[in-house]
Design an enzyme around this catalytic site. Sequence first.
Site, PDB file in Angstrom:
ATOM      1  N   LYS A   1       0.698  -1.224  -0.136  1.00  0.00           N
ATOM      2  CA  LYS A   1       0.061   0.031  -0.079  1.00  0.00           C
ATOM      3  C   LYS A   1       0.873   1.253   0.079  1.00  0.00           C
ATOM      4  O   LYS A   1       2.230   1.192   0.382  1.00  0.00           O
ATOM      5  CB  LYS A   1      -0.772  -0.023   1.127  1.00  0.00           C
TER       6      LYS A   1
ATOM      7  N   TYR B   1     -11.903  -2.074  -4.316  1.00  0.00           N
ATOM      8  CA  TYR B   1     -12.424  -2.151  -2.904  1.00  0.00           C
ATOM      9  C   TYR B   1     -14.249  -2.381  -2.981  1.00  0.00           C
ATOM     10  O   TYR B   1     -14.710  -1.921  -1.855  1.00  0.00           O
ATOM     11  CB  TYR B   1     -11.941  -1.430  -2.041  1.00  0.00           C
TER      12      TYR B   1
ATOM     13  N   PHE C   1     -15.502   3.192   6.411  1.00  0.00           N
ATOM     14  CA  PHE C   1     -14.277   3.310   6.262  1.00  0.00           C
ATOM     15  C   PHE C   1     -13.895   3.606   4.702  1.00  0.00           C
ATOM     16  O   PHE C   1     -12.863   3.695   4.281  1.00  0.00           O
ATOM     17  CB  PHE C   1     -13.251   2.453   7.137  1.00  0.00           C
TER      18      PHE C   1
ATOM     19  N   ARG D   1      -1.804 -14.352   3.695  1.00  0.00           N
ATOM     20  CA  ARG D   1      -2.362 -13.788   4.905  1.00  0.00           C
ATOM     21  C   ARG D   1      -1.644 -14.062   6.209  1.00  0.00           C
ATOM     22  O   ARG D   1      -1.662 -13.065   6.956  1.00  0.00           O
ATOM     23  CB  ARG D   1      -3.941 -14.291   5.013  1.00  0.00           C
TER      24      ARG D   1
ATOM     25  N   THR E   1      -5.310  -7.640  10.396  1.00  0.00           N
ATOM     26  CA  THR E   1      -5.541  -6.467   9.788  1.00  0.00           C
ATOM     27  C   THR E   1      -5.466  -5.270  10.660  1.00  0.00           C
ATOM     28  O   THR E   1      -4.730  -4.314  10.091  1.00  0.00           O
ATOM     29  CB  THR E   1      -7.156  -6.292   9.456  1.00  0.00           C
TER      30      THR E   1
ATOM     31  N   ASN F   1      -2.281  -0.158   6.790  1.00  0.00           N
ATOM     32  CA  ASN F   1      -1.511  -1.087   7.364  1.00  0.00           C
ATOM     33  C   ASN F   1      -0.842  -1.876   6.245  1.00  0.00           C
ATOM     34  O   ASN F   1      -0.603  -3.265   6.421  1.00  0.00           O
ATOM     35  CB  ASN F   1      -2.765  -1.864   7.809  1.00  0.00           C
TER      36      ASN F   1
ATOM     37  N   HIS G   1      -1.994  -5.566   1.171  1.00  0.00           N
ATOM     38  CA  HIS G   1      -3.302  -6.064   1.157  1.00  0.00           C
ATOM     39  C   HIS G   1      -3.073  -7.471   0.674  1.00  0.00           C
ATOM     40  O   HIS G   1      -2.055  -7.715  -0.216  1.00  0.00           O
ATOM     41  CB  HIS G   1      -4.109  -5.392  -0.091  1.00  0.00           C
TER      42      HIS G   1
ATOM     43  N   GLU H   1      -9.501 -10.565  -8.380  1.00  0.00           N
ATOM     44  CA  GLU H   1      -8.135  -9.549  -7.809  1.00  0.00           C
ATOM     45  C   GLU H   1      -7.224  -9.485  -8.714  1.00  0.00           C
ATOM     46  O   GLU H   1      -6.598  -8.296  -9.358  1.00  0.00           O
ATOM     47  CB  GLU H   1      -7.816  -9.493  -6.590  1.00  0.00           C
TER      48      GLU H   1
HETATM   49  P1  ADP Z   1      -7.804  -7.020   5.164  1.00  0.00           P
HETATM   50  O1  ADP Z   1      -6.963  -5.970   4.421  1.00  0.00           O
HETATM   51  O2  ADP Z   1      -7.101  -7.706   6.408  1.00  0.00           O
HETATM   52  O3  ADP Z   1      -8.425  -8.245   4.331  1.00  0.00           O
HETATM   53  P2  ADP Z   1     -10.711  -5.961   5.370  1.00  0.00           P
HETATM   54  O4  ADP Z   1     -10.869  -6.564   4.207  1.00  0.00           O
HETATM   55  O5  ADP Z   1     -11.561  -6.102   6.357  1.00  0.00           O
HETATM   56  O6  ADP Z   1      -8.812  -6.281   5.866  1.00  0.00           O
HETATM   57  O7  ADP Z   1     -10.427  -4.311   5.286  1.00  0.00           O
HETATM   58  C1  ADP Z   1      -9.881  -3.925   4.151  1.00  0.00           C
HETATM   59  C2  ADP Z   1      -8.983  -2.743   4.497  1.00  0.00           C
HETATM   60  O8  ADP Z   1      -9.737  -1.594   5.045  1.00  0.00           O
HETATM   61  C3  ADP Z   1      -8.032  -3.018   5.718  1.00  0.00           C
HETATM   62  O9  ADP Z   1      -6.856  -3.421   5.214  1.00  0.00           O
HETATM   63  C4  ADP Z   1      -7.613  -1.615   6.351  1.00  0.00           C
HETATM   64  O10 ADP Z   1      -6.812  -0.782   5.425  1.00  0.00           O
HETATM   65  C5  ADP Z   1      -9.221  -0.742   6.020  1.00  0.00           C
HETATM   66  N1  ADP Z   1      -9.957  -1.037   7.176  1.00  0.00           N
HETATM   67  C6  ADP Z   1     -10.532  -1.971   7.576  1.00  0.00           C
HETATM   68  N2  ADP Z   1     -11.493  -1.626   8.658  1.00  0.00           N
HETATM   69  C7  ADP Z   1     -11.268  -0.370   8.861  1.00  0.00           C
HETATM   70  C8  ADP Z   1     -11.564   0.487   9.789  1.00  0.00           C
HETATM   71  N3  ADP Z   1     -12.214   0.113  10.992  1.00  0.00           N
HETATM   72  N4  ADP Z   1     -11.163   1.875   9.933  1.00  0.00           N
HETATM   73  C9  ADP Z   1     -10.235   2.100   8.904  1.00  0.00           C
HETATM   74  N5  ADP Z   1      -9.765   1.500   8.004  1.00  0.00           N
HETATM   75  C10 ADP Z   1     -10.234  -0.050   7.933  1.00  0.00           C
HETATM   76 MG    MG Z   2      -9.870  -8.007   2.817  1.00  0.00          MG
END
Ligand code: ADP
Ligand code: MG
Length: 143
Positions: free
Chosen positions: A11, A51, A59, A87, A93, A114, A117, A128
């Site tokens: 990212k 997304y 968010f 993962r 996450t 974070n 992805h 994807e």
């Molecule tokens: P992952 O990336 O681990 O698969 P998710 O698919 O649940 O997680 O969420 C996608 C992305 O959205 C996360 O990696 C993070 O960057 C962002 N995200 C998720 N939850 C939140 C939140 N509560 N507030 C802000 N950003 C969030």
């Molecule tokens: Mg995800």
Amino acid sequence: MGIEKTLSIIKPDGVRRNLVGKILSRFEEKNLRIVCTKMIHLSKSQAEGFYAIHSERPFFEELTTFMSSGPVVVSILEGENAVLHHREIMGATNPDDAEPGTIRGDFAESLGENTVHGSDSLENAIIECSYFFSETEIVNSTS
Ligand code: ADP
Ligand code: MG
């Protein structure tokens, strides 16, 4: 199980902090093979398309603004059980929950930013990977 392909994104925070090489080498050290990779700067609408699954989440605006704030590195990784294995290498996450030794545990600074992805299922990995790469860009690593 078996050999799978999964989509990985470093990212904008990871690229900005010059972590591309460190992150890609973690994948290679853990037996994931890079079968294609490129750096791209997503437009807001490309980030929204990627997304789309999260479009109703609170968010979504923050996430797509962040993902289009600077270049990202997108790669397809291949290996045994690659979706789940990737993962595990990424970690949870929320970096507060991510184990030390995982990418998010070691590098990520917040839940929103974070660092990486990864596809969450084989079905989504196929969608994807084809969002970013055409069939002719994906090398056959066994040839
Ligand atoms: P992952 O990336 O681990 O698969 P998710 O698919 O649940 O997680 O969420 C996608 C992305 O959205 C996360 O990696 C993070 O960057 C962002 N995200 C998720 N939850 C939140 C939140 N509560 N507030 C802000 N950003 C969030
Ligand atoms: Mg995800």
